[in-house]
Motif scaffolding. Structure first.
Motif, PDB file in Angstrom:
ATOM      1  N   ALA A  93     -15.892  52.695  10.780  1.00 10.74           N
ATOM      2  CA  ALA A  93     -14.764  51.889  11.242  1.00 10.74           C
ATOM      3  C   ALA A  93     -13.703  52.878  11.706  1.00 10.74           C
ATOM      4  N   SER A  94     -12.688  52.414  12.392  1.00 13.13           N
ATOM      5  CA  SER A  94     -11.648  53.327  12.879  1.00 13.13           C
ATOM      6  C   SER A  94     -10.928  54.030  11.734  1.00 13.13           C
ATOM      7  N   TRP A  95     -10.914  53.423  10.546  1.00 12.96           N
ATOM      8  CA  TRP A  95     -10.168  53.943   9.406  1.00 12.96           C
ATOM      9  C   TRP A  95     -11.016  54.699   8.395  1.00 12.96           C
ATOM     10  N   GLY A  96     -12.371  54.604   8.479  1.00 14.00           N
ATOM     11  CA  GLY A  96     -13.203  55.297   7.510  1.00 14.00           C
ATOM     12  C   GLY A  96     -14.674  55.193   7.826  1.00 14.00           C
ATOM     13  N   SER A  97     -15.473  56.015   7.143  1.00 15.28           N
ATOM     14  CA  SER A  97     -16.906  55.989   7.379  1.00 15.28           C
ATOM     15  C   SER A  97     -17.667  56.442   6.143  1.00 15.28           C
ATOM     16  N   SER A  98     -18.972  56.167   6.160  1.00  9.90           N
ATOM     17  CA  SER A  98     -19.862  56.596   5.091  1.00  9.90           C
ATOM     18  C   SER A  98     -21.265  56.758   5.654  1.00  9.90           C
ATOM     19  N   GLU A  99     -21.977  57.732   5.133  1.00 12.40           N
ATOM     20  CA  GLU A  99     -23.387  57.915   5.435  1.00 12.40           C
ATOM     21  C   GLU A  99     -24.087  58.301   4.152  1.00 12.40           C
ATOM     22  N   GLY A 100     -25.357  57.954   4.062  1.00 12.04           N
ATOM     23  CA  GLY A 100     -26.112  58.343   2.885  1.00 12.04           C
ATOM     24  C   GLY A 100     -27.571  57.983   2.983  1.00 12.04           C
ATOM     25  N   ASP A 101     -28.298  58.366   1.942  1.00 12.52           N
ATOM     26  CA  ASP A 101     -29.730  58.140   1.851  1.00 12.52           C
ATOM     27  C   ASP A 101     -30.071  57.488   0.524  1.00 12.52           C
ATOM     28  N   PHE A 102     -31.135  56.680   0.539  1.00 14.04           N
ATOM     29  CA  PHE A 102     -31.728  56.152  -0.683  1.00 14.04           C
ATOM     30  C   PHE A 102     -32.867  57.087  -1.040  1.00 14.04           C
ATOM     31  N   THR A 103     -32.883  57.585  -2.270  1.00 14.02           N
ATOM     32  CA  THR A 103     -33.938  58.493  -2.703  1.00 14.02           C
ATOM     33  C   THR A 103     -34.532  57.994  -4.003  1.00 14.02           C
ATOM     34  N   GLY A 104     -35.682  58.521  -4.373  1.00 16.81           N
ATOM     35  CA  GLY A 104     -36.342  58.137  -5.606  1.00 16.81           C
ATOM     36  C   GLY A 104     -36.990  56.772  -5.492  1.00 16.81           C
ATOM     37  N   SER A 105     -37.455  56.267  -6.615  1.00 18.34           N
ATOM     38  CA  SER A 105     -38.067  54.946  -6.662  1.00 18.34           C
ATOM     39  C   SER A 105     -37.940  54.381  -8.069  1.00 18.34           C
ATOM     40  N   GLY A 106     -38.115  53.064  -8.171  1.00 18.16           N
ATOM     41  CA  GLY A 106     -38.032  52.413  -9.478  1.00 18.16           C
ATOM     42  C   GLY A 106     -36.712  52.703 -10.160  1.00 18.16           C
ATOM     43  N   SER A 107     -36.778  53.059 -11.443  1.00 17.67           N
ATOM     44  CA  SER A 107     -35.553  53.325 -12.204  1.00 17.67           C
ATOM     45  C   SER A 107     -34.943  54.682 -11.870  1.00 17.67           C
ATOM     46  N   SER A 108     -35.568  55.428 -10.951  1.00 20.85           N
ATOM     47  CA  SER A 108     -35.020  56.711 -10.495  1.00 20.85           C
ATOM     48  C   SER A 108     -34.404  56.597  -9.104  1.00 20.85           C
ATOM     49  N   THR A 109     -34.120  55.375  -8.659  1.00 21.32           N
ATOM     50  CA  THR A 109     -33.534  55.158  -7.343  1.00 21.32           C
ATOM     51  C   THR A 109     -32.087  55.657  -7.323  1.00 21.32           C
ATOM     52  N   HIS A 110     -31.734  56.392  -6.269  1.00 20.41           N
ATOM     53  CA  HIS A 110     -30.381  56.904  -6.077  1.00 20.41           C
ATOM     54  C   HIS A 110     -29.857  56.483  -4.707  1.00 20.41           C
ATOM     55  N   ALA A 111     -28.565  56.328  -4.611  1.00 18.33           N
ATOM     56  CA  ALA A 111     -27.861  56.221  -3.332  1.00 18.33           C
ATOM     57  C   ALA A 111     -26.969  57.459  -3.279  1.00 18.33           C
ATOM     58  N   LYS A 112     -27.326  58.396  -2.414  1.00 18.92           N
ATOM     59  CA  LYS A 112     -26.582  59.651  -2.291  1.00 18.92           C
ATOM     60  C   LYS A 112     -25.915  59.681  -0.931  1.00 18.92           C
ATOM     61  N   GLY A 113     -24.600  59.905  -0.923  1.00 16.24           N
ATOM     62  CA  GLY A 113     -23.912  59.922   0.357  1.00 16.24           C
ATOM     63  C   GLY A 113     -22.508  60.455   0.264  1.00 16.24           C
ATOM     64  N   TRP A 114     -21.734  60.146   1.288  1.00 13.10           N
ATOM     65  CA  TRP A 114     -20.336  60.560   1.353  1.00 13.10           C
ATOM     66  C   TRP A 114     -19.498  59.440   1.950  1.00 13.10           C
ATOM     67  N   VAL A 115     -18.199  59.518   1.678  1.00 13.04           N
ATOM     68  CA  VAL A 115     -17.220  58.586   2.231  1.00 13.04           C
ATOM     69  C   VAL A 115     -16.070  59.421   2.780  1.00 13.04           C
ATOM     70  N   LYS A 116     -15.531  59.009   3.942  1.00 10.16           N
ATOM     71  CA  LYS A 116     -14.487  59.799   4.595  1.00 10.16           C
ATOM     72  C   LYS A 116     -13.352  58.899   5.077  1.00 10.16           C
ATOM     73  N   ASP A 117     -12.120  59.342   4.839  1.00 11.53           N
ATOM     74  CA  ASP A 117     -10.918  58.681   5.365  1.00 11.53           C
ATOM     75  C   ASP A 117     -10.674  59.217   6.772  1.00 11.53           C
ATOM     76  N   LYS A 118     -10.516  58.312   7.746  1.00 12.40           N
ATOM     77  CA  LYS A 118     -10.349  58.736   9.141  1.00 12.40           C
ATOM     78  C   LYS A 118      -9.009  58.322   9.756  1.00 12.40           C
ATOM     79  N   LYS A 119      -8.067  57.842   8.927  1.00 11.34           N
ATOM     80  CA  LYS A 119      -6.816  57.379   9.523  1.00 11.34           C
ATOM     81  C   LYS A 119      -5.639  57.627   8.578  1.00 11.34           C
ATOM     82  N   SER A 120      -4.519  58.054   9.120  1.00  9.53           N
ATOM     83  CA  SER A 120      -3.287  58.224   8.339  1.00  9.53           C
ATOM     84  C   SER A 120      -2.575  56.879   8.278  1.00  9.53           C
ATOM     85  N   ASP A 121      -2.966  56.066   7.289  1.00 13.40           N
ATOM     86  CA  ASP A 121      -2.426  54.707   7.195  1.00 13.40           C
ATOM     87  C   ASP A 121      -2.014  54.323   5.775  1.00 13.40           C
TER      88      ASP A 121
END
Length: 127
Positions: free
Chosen positions: A43-71
């Motif tokens: 979005a104009s104000w922020g973004s995120s990217e990441g990957d799903f890794t593992g499986s079953g009870s070892s499932t992870h969501a690994k990523g980042w979040v970024k602020d893109k606006k002085s608001d």
């Protein structure tokens, strides 16, 4: 509160180490894109990217979040995990702010004892 949302169904495919992704709502489709193993929200104000890794009870969501606006807002990712028998867990990334700040995260379904998810909802929001 502003949100961009990605939905991913993780049922039987997660056992094989991959995710099936369902289409997001029309309003979210403008700024979010997902594959079976990753997500991107922008979005104009922020973004995120990441990957799903593992499986079953070892499932992870690994990523980042970024602020893109002085608001005077921070940007945060919200992950809502769903499991069998009504299990539900909500995780929050760090709050990225001020403008330009980028924070990494690694989240799993469940608190303490991790369990196998059947679906996950991912959104990026201003806080």
């Amino acid at each position: 509160m502003f949100r961009r949302t990605v939905y991913a169904a993780v049922g039987t495919l997660i056992a094989a180490g991959s995710l099936a992704v369902t289409a997001p709502t029309a309003s979210a489709a403008t700024d979010c894109d997902a594959s079976t193993t990753s997500w991107t929200c922008s979005a104009s104000w922020g973004s995120s990217e990441g990957d799903f890794t593992g499986s079953g009870s070892s499932t992870h969501a690994k990523g980042w979040v970024k602020d893109k606006k002085s608001d005077s807002y921070c940007v945060q990712v919200v992950l809502t995990w769903y499991g069998s028998n009504g299990k539900k867990d909500t995780d929050y990334s760090p709050q990225a702010c001020p403008n330009g700040d980028k924070d990494e995260f690694d989240k799993m379904p469940g608190d303490g004892t991790h369990w196998s998810p059947t679906a996950v909802k991912i959104s990026v929001q201003k806080v």
